[in-house]
Structure formats: C-alpha cells, structure tokens
Write a protein that holds these residues in place. Structure first.
Motif, PDB file in Angstrom:
ATOM      1  N   ILE A  31       1.111  -4.564 -19.028  1.00  0.00           N
ATOM      2  CA  ILE A  31       0.632  -3.082 -17.940  1.00  0.00           C
ATOM      3  C   ILE A  31       0.932  -3.300 -16.703  1.00  0.00           C
ATOM      4  O   ILE A  31       0.735  -4.811 -16.443  1.00  0.00           O
ATOM      5  CB  ILE A  31      -0.706  -2.640 -18.351  1.00  0.00           C
ATOM      6  CG1 ILE A  31      -0.655  -3.377 -19.884  1.00  0.00           C
ATOM      7  CG2 ILE A  31      -0.736  -2.003 -17.837  1.00  0.00           C
ATOM      8  CD1 ILE A  31      -2.612  -2.928 -19.539  1.00  0.00           C
ATOM      9  N   SER A  32       1.886  -3.095 -16.768  1.00  0.00           N
ATOM     10  CA  SER A  32       2.615  -3.014 -14.910  1.00  0.00           C
ATOM     11  C   SER A  32       2.050  -1.428 -14.530  1.00  0.00           C
ATOM     12  O   SER A  32       2.365  -0.358 -15.044  1.00  0.00           O
ATOM     13  CB  SER A  32       4.439  -2.907 -14.941  1.00  0.00           C
ATOM     14  OG  SER A  32       4.693  -4.283 -15.536  1.00  0.00           O
ATOM     15  N   ARG A  33       2.285  -1.918 -13.062  1.00  0.00           N
ATOM     16  CA  ARG A  33       1.932  -0.782 -11.932  1.00  0.00           C
ATOM     17  C   ARG A  33       3.379  -0.062 -11.779  1.00  0.00           C
ATOM     18  O   ARG A  33       4.023  -0.761 -11.731  1.00  0.00           O
ATOM     19  CB  ARG A  33       1.119  -1.307 -10.712  1.00  0.00           C
ATOM     20  CG  ARG A  33       0.943  -0.211  -9.539  1.00  0.00           C
ATOM     21  CD  ARG A  33      -0.155  -0.795  -8.487  1.00  0.00           C
ATOM     22  NE  ARG A  33       0.025   0.373  -8.043  1.00  0.00           N
ATOM     23  CZ  ARG A  33       0.449   0.242  -6.532  1.00  0.00           C
ATOM     24  NH1 ARG A  33       1.229  -1.035  -6.293  1.00  0.00           N
ATOM     25  NH2 ARG A  33      -0.114   1.313  -5.268  1.00  0.00           N
ATOM     26  N   CYS A  34       3.087   0.785 -11.791  1.00  0.00           N
ATOM     27  CA  CYS A  34       4.474   1.753 -10.916  1.00  0.00           C
ATOM     28  C   CYS A  34       4.436   2.045  -9.492  1.00  0.00           C
ATOM     29  O   CYS A  34       3.228   3.094  -9.589  1.00  0.00           O
ATOM     30  CB  CYS A  34       4.209   2.949 -12.238  1.00  0.00           C
ATOM     31  SG  CYS A  34       5.188   2.673 -13.887  1.00  0.00           S
ATOM     32  N   LYS A  35       5.256   2.447  -8.823  1.00  0.00           N
ATOM     33  CA  LYS A  35       5.005   2.870  -8.093  1.00  0.00           C
ATOM     34  C   LYS A  35       6.267   4.078  -8.146  1.00  0.00           C
ATOM     35  O   LYS A  35       7.621   4.114  -8.616  1.00  0.00           O
ATOM     36  CB  LYS A  35       5.377   2.627  -6.804  1.00  0.00           C
ATOM     37  CG  LYS A  35       4.952   1.588  -6.529  1.00  0.00           C
ATOM     38  CD  LYS A  35       5.629   0.295  -5.326  1.00  0.00           C
ATOM     39  CE  LYS A  35       4.375  -1.615  -4.968  1.00  0.00           C
ATOM     40  NZ  LYS A  35       5.186  -2.034  -3.972  1.00  0.00           N
ATOM     41  N   PRO A  36       6.301   5.467  -7.472  1.00  0.00           N
ATOM     42  CA  PRO A  36       4.787   6.193  -7.623  1.00  0.00           C
ATOM     43  C   PRO A  36       3.199   6.180  -7.792  1.00  0.00           C
ATOM     44  O   PRO A  36       2.018   5.732  -6.588  1.00  0.00           O
ATOM     45  CB  PRO A  36       5.625   6.491  -6.149  1.00  0.00           C
ATOM     46  CG  PRO A  36       6.214   7.584  -7.362  1.00  0.00           C
ATOM     47  CD  PRO A  36       6.702   6.758  -8.164  1.00  0.00           C
ATOM     48  N   ILE A  64      13.403   8.288 -15.987  1.00  0.00           N
ATOM     49  CA  ILE A  64      13.447   7.953 -14.093  1.00  0.00           C
ATOM     50  C   ILE A  64      14.014   7.221 -14.218  1.00  0.00           C
ATOM     51  O   ILE A  64      13.678   5.836 -14.648  1.00  0.00           O
ATOM     52  CB  ILE A  64      11.918   9.057 -13.924  1.00  0.00           C
ATOM     53  CG1 ILE A  64      10.900   8.158 -14.527  1.00  0.00           C
ATOM     54  CG2 ILE A  64      12.046  10.142 -14.564  1.00  0.00           C
ATOM     55  CD1 ILE A  64       9.072   7.720 -14.123  1.00  0.00           C
ATOM     56  N   GLU A  65      13.945   6.858 -12.610  1.00  0.00           N
ATOM     57  CA  GLU A  65      13.505   5.515 -11.944  1.00  0.00           C
ATOM     58  C   GLU A  65      13.191   5.011 -11.411  1.00  0.00           C
ATOM     59  O   GLU A  65      12.415   6.389 -10.503  1.00  0.00           O
ATOM     60  CB  GLU A  65      15.256   4.592 -11.476  1.00  0.00           C
ATOM     61  CG  GLU A  65      15.739   3.843 -11.129  1.00  0.00           C
ATOM     62  CD  GLU A  65      16.825   3.666 -10.666  1.00  0.00           C
ATOM     63  OE1 GLU A  65      17.725   2.992 -11.195  1.00  0.00           O
ATOM     64  OE2 GLU A  65      17.221   4.469  -9.587  1.00  0.00           O
ATOM     65  N   CYS A  66      12.346   4.019 -11.082  1.00  0.00           N
ATOM     66  CA  CYS A  66      11.101   3.786  -9.970  1.00  0.00           C
ATOM     67  C   CYS A  66      11.024   2.201 -10.388  1.00  0.00           C
ATOM     68  O   CYS A  66      11.437   1.391 -10.963  1.00  0.00           O
ATOM     69  CB  CYS A  66      10.244   3.984 -11.354  1.00  0.00           C
ATOM     70  SG  CYS A  66       9.130   4.122 -12.590  1.00  0.00           S
ATOM     71  N   VAL A  67      10.140   1.615  -9.912  1.00  0.00           N
ATOM     72  CA  VAL A  67       9.412   0.008  -9.574  1.00  0.00           C
ATOM     73  C   VAL A  67       8.691  -0.182 -10.737  1.00  0.00           C
ATOM     74  O   VAL A  67       7.028   0.711 -10.433  1.00  0.00           O
ATOM     75  CB  VAL A  67       9.182  -0.126  -8.156  1.00  0.00           C
ATOM     76  CG1 VAL A  67       8.871  -1.472  -7.966  1.00  0.00           C
ATOM     77  CG2 VAL A  67      10.266  -0.210  -7.223  1.00  0.00           C
TER      78      VAL A  67
END
Length: 124
Positions: A31-36, A64-67
């Motif tokens: 489980i990872s946090r995604c920004k924004p 989509i591309e996100c962190v």
C-alpha cells in the motif's frame, strides 16, 4: 492496527506499507501513498501468479503519472483509492492472504500493456 497504519500512510507520515511472508515472498500486499491524493494497493494473493491493483470502479481508467511512495509511476486513475477501501482490502488480506472478493481488481500488467500500445498518459 491496520486502520492506524493506513491513516498514518494517508497523512504522509510514511510512504509505503507492505505485508507478506517475507520481502522476497510470492505473496504480498503493498500500500503506497500517492501524490497529490489517494492510496495505491497492489496484491499477489496466496495461490496467484499475477499481481492485481485495487480499483475504484466509480473513477475513470485513464493512465496517469503520479508519485507513488517516493517514485514517479504510471497508474490508472481508478487505482487511487480512499482510506476506507484500503482498510477493507488490507484487513481481508491480513486475515486470509487473499483479495477482498467484494472489491474491484485489475491485473497490474494491463496498464503496462496500455502504455506499450501508446495510450496517452496524463500528469496529475
């Protein structure tokens, strides 16, 4: 315990949580946090060969591309889920080693195939 860990993740206190037999296990949940915003969950459950992403079927499946955690990554928009969805999936995995049957899942390699086919990727 699972709820507390996921809330810490959503608040940005940690970037990624993982559960599994071991770090090199054939079964795991990340489980990872995604920004924004949002959480990303990938699972390879007991007895499965493929990895699956939890998806929110009310959202679009655009690439989509996100962190994700600390790395830029390409996902589908519907793979960004909220805390409630994440907790349900994580608790089920923690109890059974499997994917929550009432949730929507998509094979992780599908987004890679779509990227290889030249589908546009949107930055958020």
């Amino acid at each position: 315990m699972v709820l507390d860990a996921i809330e810490r993740l959503s608040l940005g206190e940690v970037c990624t949580l993982s559960m599994g037999e071991s770090e090199t296990s054939d079964q795991f949940m990340i489980i990872s946090r995604c920004k924004p915003s949002g959480l990303f969950i990938s699972i390879r459950a007991v007895g499965e060969v493929e990895e699956y992403d939890l998806v929110d079927s009310t959202q679009s499946a655009d690439l989509i591309e996100c962190v994700v955690g600390t790395r830029m990554q390409t996902l589908t928009r519907d793979a960004l889920v909220d805390v409630k969805q994440a907790v349900l999936a994580a608790e089920y995995y923690f109890s059974t080693g499997g994917r929550l049957p009432s949730a929507s899942w998509r094979r992780s390699d599908e987004r890679l195939r779509r990227m290889a086919d030249g589908e546009p990727v949107h930055r958020i």
